[in-house]
Design a protein around this motif. Structure first.
Motif, PDB file in Angstrom:
ATOM      1  N   UNK A 110     -17.993 -39.039  11.778  1.00  0.00           N
ATOM      2  CA  UNK A 110     -16.693 -39.659  11.546  1.00  0.00           C
ATOM      3  C   UNK A 110     -15.686 -39.226  12.615  1.00  0.00           C
ATOM      4  N   UNK A 111     -15.759 -37.934  13.011  1.00  0.00           N
ATOM      5  CA  UNK A 111     -14.862 -37.451  14.056  1.00  0.00           C
ATOM      6  C   UNK A 111     -15.121 -38.179  15.370  1.00  0.00           C
ATOM      7  N   UNK A 112     -16.407 -38.334  15.713  1.00  0.00           N
ATOM      8  CA  UNK A 112     -16.742 -39.030  16.962  1.00  0.00           C
ATOM      9  C   UNK A 112     -16.244 -40.469  16.926  1.00  0.00           C
ATOM     10  N   UNK A 113     -16.396 -41.114  15.769  1.00  0.00           N
ATOM     11  CA  UNK A 113     -15.912 -42.493  15.636  1.00  0.00           C
ATOM     12  C   UNK A 113     -14.399 -42.550  15.754  1.00  0.00           C
ATOM     13  N   UNK A 114     -13.717 -41.596  15.090  1.00  0.00           N
ATOM     14  CA  UNK A 114     -12.257 -41.573  15.143  1.00  0.00           C
ATOM     15  C   UNK A 114     -11.759 -41.310  16.559  1.00  0.00           C
ATOM     16  N   UNK A 115     -12.407 -40.376  17.259  1.00  0.00           N
ATOM     17  CA  UNK A 115     -11.996 -40.074  18.633  1.00  0.00           C
ATOM     18  C   UNK A 115     -12.236 -41.270  19.549  1.00  0.00           C
ATOM     19  N   UNK A 116     -13.339 -41.975  19.320  1.00  0.00           N
ATOM     20  CA  UNK A 116     -13.620 -43.172  20.111  1.00  0.00           C
ATOM     21  C   UNK A 116     -12.554 -44.244  19.861  1.00  0.00           C
ATOM     22  N   UNK A 117     -12.201 -44.429  18.580  1.00  0.00           N
ATOM     23  CA  UNK A 117     -11.162 -45.408  18.246  1.00  0.00           C
ATOM     24  C   UNK A 117      -9.810 -44.975  18.799  1.00  0.00           C
ATOM     25  N   UNK A 118      -9.547 -43.646  18.772  1.00  0.00           N
ATOM     26  CA  UNK A 118      -8.286 -43.148  19.320  1.00  0.00           C
ATOM     27  C   UNK A 118      -8.200 -43.437  20.809  1.00  0.00           C
ATOM     28  N   UNK A 119      -9.283 -43.175  21.526  1.00  0.00           N
ATOM     29  CA  UNK A 119      -9.301 -43.446  22.967  1.00  0.00           C
ATOM     30  C   UNK A 119      -9.054 -44.921  23.249  1.00  0.00           C
ATOM     31  N   UNK A 120      -9.716 -45.790  22.470  1.00  0.00           N
ATOM     32  CA  UNK A 120      -9.533 -47.226  22.661  1.00  0.00           C
ATOM     33  C   UNK A 120      -8.096 -47.633  22.347  1.00  0.00           C
ATOM     34  N   UNK A 121      -7.530 -47.046  21.267  1.00  0.00           N
ATOM     35  CA  UNK A 121      -6.161 -47.377  20.890  1.00  0.00           C
ATOM     36  C   UNK A 121      -5.167 -46.899  21.952  1.00  0.00           C
ATOM     37  N   UNK A 122      -5.402 -45.718  22.519  1.00  0.00           N
ATOM     38  CA  UNK A 122      -4.508 -45.204  23.567  1.00  0.00           C
ATOM     39  C   UNK A 122      -4.573 -46.058  24.815  1.00  0.00           C
ATOM     40  N   UNK A 123      -5.772 -46.519  25.160  1.00  0.00           N
ATOM     41  CA  UNK A 123      -5.884 -47.419  26.311  1.00  0.00           C
ATOM     42  C   UNK A 123      -5.167 -48.734  26.055  1.00  0.00           C
ATOM     43  N   UNK A 124      -5.296 -49.250  24.829  1.00  0.00           N
ATOM     44  CA  UNK A 124      -4.608 -50.492  24.484  1.00  0.00           C
ATOM     45  C   UNK A 124      -3.093 -50.289  24.523  1.00  0.00           C
ATOM     46  N   UNK A 125      -2.640 -49.108  24.052  1.00  0.00           N
ATOM     47  CA  UNK A 125      -1.211 -48.811  24.078  1.00  0.00           C
ATOM     48  C   UNK A 125      -0.699 -48.763  25.514  1.00  0.00           C
ATOM     49  N   UNK A 126      -1.479 -48.164  26.409  1.00  0.00           N
ATOM     50  CA  UNK A 126      -1.082 -48.111  27.821  1.00  0.00           C
ATOM     51  C   UNK A 126      -0.948 -49.513  28.392  1.00  0.00           C
ATOM     52  N   UNK A 127      -1.891 -50.373  28.047  1.00  0.00           N
ATOM     53  CA  UNK A 127      -1.819 -51.767  28.525  1.00  0.00           C
ATOM     54  C   UNK A 127      -0.581 -52.452  27.976  1.00  0.00           C
ATOM     55  N   UNK A 128      -0.293 -52.249  26.691  1.00  0.00           N
ATOM     56  CA  UNK A 128       0.872 -52.896  26.077  1.00  0.00           C
ATOM     57  C   UNK A 128       2.171 -52.350  26.663  1.00  0.00           C
ATOM     58  N   UNK A 129       2.198 -51.021  26.935  1.00  0.00           N
ATOM     59  CA  UNK A 129       3.385 -50.428  27.559  1.00  0.00           C
ATOM     60  C   UNK A 129       3.639 -51.042  28.930  1.00  0.00           C
ATOM     61  N   UNK A 130       2.573 -51.207  29.698  1.00  0.00           N
ATOM     62  CA  UNK A 130       2.722 -51.802  31.032  1.00  0.00           C
ATOM     63  C   UNK A 130       3.212 -53.235  30.928  1.00  0.00           C
ATOM     64  N   UNK A 131       2.646 -53.987  29.991  1.00  0.00           N
ATOM     65  CA  UNK A 131       3.076 -55.380  29.805  1.00  0.00           C
ATOM     66  C   UNK A 131       4.538 -55.447  29.375  1.00  0.00           C
ATOM     67  N   UNK A 132       4.935 -54.507  28.468  1.00  0.00           N
ATOM     68  CA  UNK A 132       6.319 -54.490  28.013  1.00  0.00           C
ATOM     69  C   UNK A 132       7.272 -54.153  29.154  1.00  0.00           C
ATOM     70  N   UNK A 133       6.882 -53.173  30.004  1.00  0.00           N
ATOM     71  CA  UNK A 133       7.733 -52.825  31.143  1.00  0.00           C
ATOM     72  C   UNK A 133       7.897 -54.013  32.086  1.00  0.00           C
ATOM     73  N   UNK A 134       6.823 -54.761  32.308  1.00  0.00           N
ATOM     74  CA  UNK A 134       6.910 -55.942  33.177  1.00  0.00           C
ATOM     75  C   UNK A 134       7.868 -56.978  32.590  1.00  0.00           C
ATOM     76  N   UNK A 135       7.760 -57.182  31.261  1.00  0.00           N
ATOM     77  CA  UNK A 135       8.637 -58.168  30.617  1.00  0.00           C
ATOM     78  C   UNK A 135      10.100 -57.705  30.656  1.00  0.00           C
TER      79      UNK A 135
END
Length: 281
Positions: free
Chosen positions: A193-218
């Motif tokens: 469960x920890x490995x799954x959660x950490x994997x999901x956390x990494x994916x969520x953080x990458x998605x957040x970085x993408x959204x932050x970049x998109x928001x800054x551009x807008x």
């Protein structure tokens, strides 16, 4: 001191020199007073060379073999929770351990003066491999009383027929207490469960970085457009003011133009009359 059991006698005979097995079996049968036990001893089949190698290793390296079989039992228990890459790695490690134990058994038998062929070593490795996959085969190998080697695909009847005497519970691979097994399973599940959660956390953080970049551009685009709107509004205000001024100047300009046109018409008439007067002279 209690008399040795049939299984103990068989184990001793099956780890003795292969060439002397028949003579040792007869001598041992003569040494016991129990006729039924003597008959069972005389009925013991001579082990194959590969089975003898396994028996010698099981008796002289019992601790080492026991640890390997315990590890195999734990790996069998753990493999249900492993993914494909981990299972592949586990398979490679298990094959390497099987090969290493077979080589050690062959070396031990060789030190007793027995010539161990590659085919014999392969048969020994097959029996150890079977013990790694099947608890019954593990008990048979650990007994030190193999009559013949065991294939990894052996059936329960094949395993039973390959062993002299009974395979007691004590000879089976020891299992961990239920509470410890439960704790191990709980830990593996928690780690999964920890490995799954950490994997999901990494994916969520990458998605957040993408959204932050998109928001800054807008936000940058919105700022630029707001500045442009302000410039256009200022320019529009100036144009409107100029239009209003021109609108105010237009009526007087029209009146002045009308007056000028009237004066031009009057002057043209006067000039025309003057020309005619000149022409008349």
């Amino acid at each position: 001191m209690a008399d040795p059991t049939f299984e103990e006698i068989a184990a001793t005979l099956y780890s003795g020199p292969p060439d002397a097995f028949v003579a040792s079996r007869k001598a041992r049968a003569r040494s016991v007073d129990d006729r039924e036990l003597a008959s069972r001893i005389l009925a013991l089949r001579k082990p194959s060379v590969a089975a003898w190698v396994v028996n010698v290793f099981a008796q002289e390296r019992a601790g080492q073999l026991g640890e390997a079989l315990q590890l195999a039992a734990e790996l069998r228990e753990a493999q249900d929770d492993l993914d494909a890459p981990a299972l592949a790695k586990l398979g490679r490690e298990r094959r390497a351990l099987t090969r290493r134990l077979a080589e050690m058994a062959a070396e031990l038998a060789g030190s007793r003066g027995e010539r161990i062929t590659p085919a014999t070593r392969d048969a020994v490795e097959g029996s150890i491999s079977a013990a790694f996959f099947d608890p019954a085969a593990a008990g048979a190998v650990a007994s030190g009383r193999l009559v013949r080697t065991i294939e990894p695909t052996a059936s329960p009847d094949d395993i039973r027929d390959a062993v002299a005497g009974e395979i007691s519970v004590l000879e089976s691979v020891p299992q961990r207490p239920p509470d410890e097994l439960q704790a191990r399973r709980a830990r593996r599940e928690a780690e999964r469960l920890l490995a799954t959660a950490e994997k999901e956390q990494t994916a969520a953080e990458r998605e957040l970085e993408k959204r932050d970049a998109a928001l800054r551009d807008l936000q940058d685009s919105a700022t630029e457009l707001a500045d442009r709107v302000s410039e256009l509004e200022a320019e529009l205000a100036r144009a409107r003011a100029e239009a209003a001024r021109v609108g105010e100047d237009l009526p007087p300009a029209k009146e002045r133009r009308a007056d000028a046109a009237k004066r031009a018409e009057t002057a043209a008439d006067a000039a025309d009359r003057a020309r005619r007067a000149v022409d008349a002279l």
